[in-house]
Enzyme design. Structure first.
Site, PDB file in Angstrom:
ATOM      1  N   SER A   1     -18.625  50.787  13.153  1.00 34.63           N
ATOM      2  CA  SER A   1     -17.545  50.997  11.894  1.00 34.63           C
ATOM      3  C   SER A   1     -17.716  52.116  11.097  1.00 34.63           C
ATOM      4  CB  SER A   1     -17.902  49.882  11.009  1.00 34.63           C
ATOM      5  OG  SER A   1     -17.160  48.426  11.589  1.00 34.63           O
TER       6      SER A   1
ATOM      7  N   LYS B   1     -17.022  52.698   0.412  1.00 31.80           N
ATOM      8  CA  LYS B   1     -16.495  51.564   1.343  1.00 31.80           C
ATOM      9  C   LYS B   1     -16.750  50.239   0.407  1.00 31.80           C
ATOM     10  CE  LYS B   1     -16.702  48.859   5.494  1.00 31.80           C
ATOM     11  NZ  LYS B   1     -17.497  49.176   7.099  1.00 31.80           N
TER      12      LYS B   1
ATOM     13  N   SER C   1     -14.653  49.105  11.109  1.00 36.16           N
ATOM     14  CA  SER C   1     -14.063  48.437   9.856  1.00 36.16           C
ATOM     15  C   SER C   1     -14.109  49.503   8.613  1.00 36.16           C
ATOM     16  CB  SER C   1     -15.023  47.369   9.544  1.00 36.16           C
ATOM     17  OG  SER C   1     -16.350  47.670   9.155  1.00 36.16           O
TER      18      SER C   1
HETATM   19  N1  GLN Z   1     -15.806  46.258  15.167  1.00 36.90           N
HETATM   20  C1  GLN Z   1     -17.171  45.542  15.209  1.00 36.90           C
HETATM   21  C2  GLN Z   1     -16.997  44.224  14.819  1.00 36.90           C
HETATM   22  O1  GLN Z   1     -15.901  43.638  14.453  1.00 36.90           O
HETATM   23  C3  GLN Z   1     -18.167  46.315  14.585  1.00 36.90           C
HETATM   24  C4  GLN Z   1     -17.920  46.135  13.006  1.00 36.90           C
HETATM   25  C5  GLN Z   1     -18.838  46.910  12.196  1.00 36.90           C
HETATM   26  O2  GLN Z   1     -19.557  48.007  12.698  1.00 36.90           O
HETATM   27  N2  GLN Z   1     -19.100  46.410  11.027  1.00 36.90           N
HETATM   28  O3  GLN Z   1     -17.792  43.438  14.629  1.00 36.90           O
END
Ligand code: GLN
Length: 488
Positions: A180, A81, A156
């Site tokens: 994410s 990532k 994400s």
């Molecule tokens: N979707 C969540 C956010 O937007 C979690 C994102 C993540 O785990 N990095 O904060």
């Protein structure tokens, strides 16, 4: 030897590599070809590092031939990532701000994987600074779901999930602040594990919300998740929040029965808002776990669950507003220099360097932390955090692990939720409480709804990754969901 080498799991490939029936170079070439075939459709990668991968594959082949320092990950092509620093390879965080940022050092997880014989095929696309649940917040364009290209892969860690599901790497690393790793794993039909907070070093992980962030594996099956976790887990003096806790042998927990285990199904996770097909798949999975010998406790309750999302959207943006203050156009990254003053340059740098969601989070966080509102928002959220943590502790007095859906719905359509941040945030209702409490949790494929993958979440006690791996493994061995491949 299978004709399509890129379809292998890590453990299958490791066996062929060790016997020298396949070389890492052949395997890496097959994966690089696969990336070329699917990248135009999926946009899973921000950067493909073909040359580096082939060089690392050559080194791995030498190691494998000598038979020295060989680990289960030696010579296995992986995708990382783009929020994890890789020395000499640009690390964008899906942002214009870091479009040309080349880190001068490796994250600890990268150092560890390199020591294990990493072959890195590329850096994966993601929501900007890991803020998002669909992959659509990337400066480099959205990633598509390999099961249905009109749908999102989740986020994400959108690119990592899509790449694993499309066999464009054998495993990937993701990061999980509120879901994410697990939510995109569920939406793409793969396995994703968020370790206990402190289990894996965050050194070199570009910070979003430091008290919640954790790096973890995204893989084609549970065995691979155990192997990758083994390689990256452990104390790191360079991350003061990494825990000096011994790392167990995770592969030893991969046993196919659940006798003596008590699994809780928290009432608040099966209620309103869970899509019918998701509910059915998860209920059937719970029946299966019972057949495998687990005792199922349906009296578990986590009453503060409805407040978790609000709590997260105070704490995470607050930490983000502090962490993202460093992007000022002075030290590194994108820099606007045409302004009349230093202040104008700084303002324009942040105006043009960040996308809309990142700005929304910075503003939310700055507001929540400001003098007049600190007690009402940030302090209150910290208190709710303690309540959530305590409720999980109480649940783990009666149960060894908890099972829930990962996401209330399967993959949604591209564009469907971009205009409504709250709808987007709701995609993480079942994953966010786990980060708030710092617990380990795994997402494992448990069926389909509307032809799209559904994930089962197994949540464990702090540092009890062995139990969640055991539950996920036993379930996986009794089903064949993990063998279904996206129709690419
Ligand atoms: N979707 C969540 C956010 O937007 C979690 C994102 C993540 O785990 N990095 O904060």
């Amino acid at each position: 030897m299978p004709s399509e080498l890129f379809r292998l799991t890590v453990h299958e490939a490791a066996r062929l590599l060790a016997r020298r029936e396949v070389s890492s170079t052949e395997l890496t070439r097959a994966v690089l070809d696969r990336i070329e075939a699917v990248q135009g459709r999926l946009n899973a990668f921000v950067t493909v590092t073909a040359e580096l991968a082939l060089e690392q594959a050559r080194e791995a082949d030498e190691r494998l031939t000598r038979g020295e320092g060989v680990t289960p990950l030696t010579g296995i092509p992986a995708a990382i990532k783009d929020v994890i620093c890789t020395r000499g390879v640009r690390t964008t965080c899906g942002s214009r701000m870091l479009e040309n940022f080349v880190p001068p050092y490796d994250a600890t997880v990268i150092e560890r994987l390199k020591a294990a014989g990493l072959v890195m095929v590329g850096k994966t696309n993601m929501d900007e600074f890991a803020m998002g649940s669909s992959g659509e917040n990337s400066y480099f364009g959205p990633t598509r779901n390999p099961w249905d290209e009109e749908r999102v892969p989740g986020g994400s860690s959108s690119g990592s999930a899509a790449a694993v599901a499309a066999d464009a790497c054998l495993y990937a690393l993701g990061s999980d602040t509120g879901g994410s790793i697990r939510q995109p794993a569920a939406l793409c039909g793969i396995v994703g594990l968020k370790p206990t907070y402190g289990r894996v070093s965050r050194y070199g992980l570009v910070a979003f919300a430091s008290s919640l962030d954790q790096i973890g594996p995204m893989t084609k099956d549970v065995t691979d998740a155990a192997l990758v976790l083994q390689a990256i887990a452990g104390h790191d003096p360079r991350d003061s929040t990494s825990a000096p806790v011994e790392v167990p042998d995770y592969a030893a927990s991969l046993v196919p029965d659940l006798k003596g285990l008590r699994l809780g199904v928290p009432r608040e996770y099966m209620g309103e808002g869970v899509e019918e097909g998701v509910r059915r798949a998860v209920e059937e999975a719970i029946d299966r776990l019972q057949e495998l010998g687990a005792e199922v406790d349906r009296e578990v309750s986590l009453p503060s669950t409805p407040y978790a999302l609000a709590c997260y959207y105070i704490i995470a943006p607050s930490e983000a507003s502090a962490n993202l203050a460093r992007y000022d156009g002075v030290k590194y990254g994108y820099s606007y220099t045409e302004g009349a003053s230093m202040w104008e340059n700084m303002e324009r740098t942040r105006q043009f360097g960040f996308g809309a969601e990142v700005k929304r989070r910075i503003m939310l966080g700055t507001y929540a932390l400001s003098a007049g509102y600190y007690d009402a928002y940030y302090l209150k959220a910290q208190k709710v955090r303690t309540l959530i943590r305590r409720e999980f502790e109480a649940a783990f007095q009666r149960c060894d692990a908890l099972v829930t859906p990962v996401s209330p719905t399967p993959a949604f359509r591209l564009g469907e939720k971009v205009a409504d941040p709250l709808q987007m945030y709701l995609s993480d209702v079942f994953t966010i409480p786990v980060n708030i409490a710092g617990l380990p949790s795994i997402s494992v494929p448990c069926g389909f709804s509307q032809g799209l993958p559904v994930g089962l979440q197994v949540i464990g006690r702090p540092f009890d990754e062995p139990t969640i791996l055991r539950v996920a493994y036993a379930y996986e061995q009794a089903t064949d969901w993990h063998l279904r491949r996206a129709p690419l």
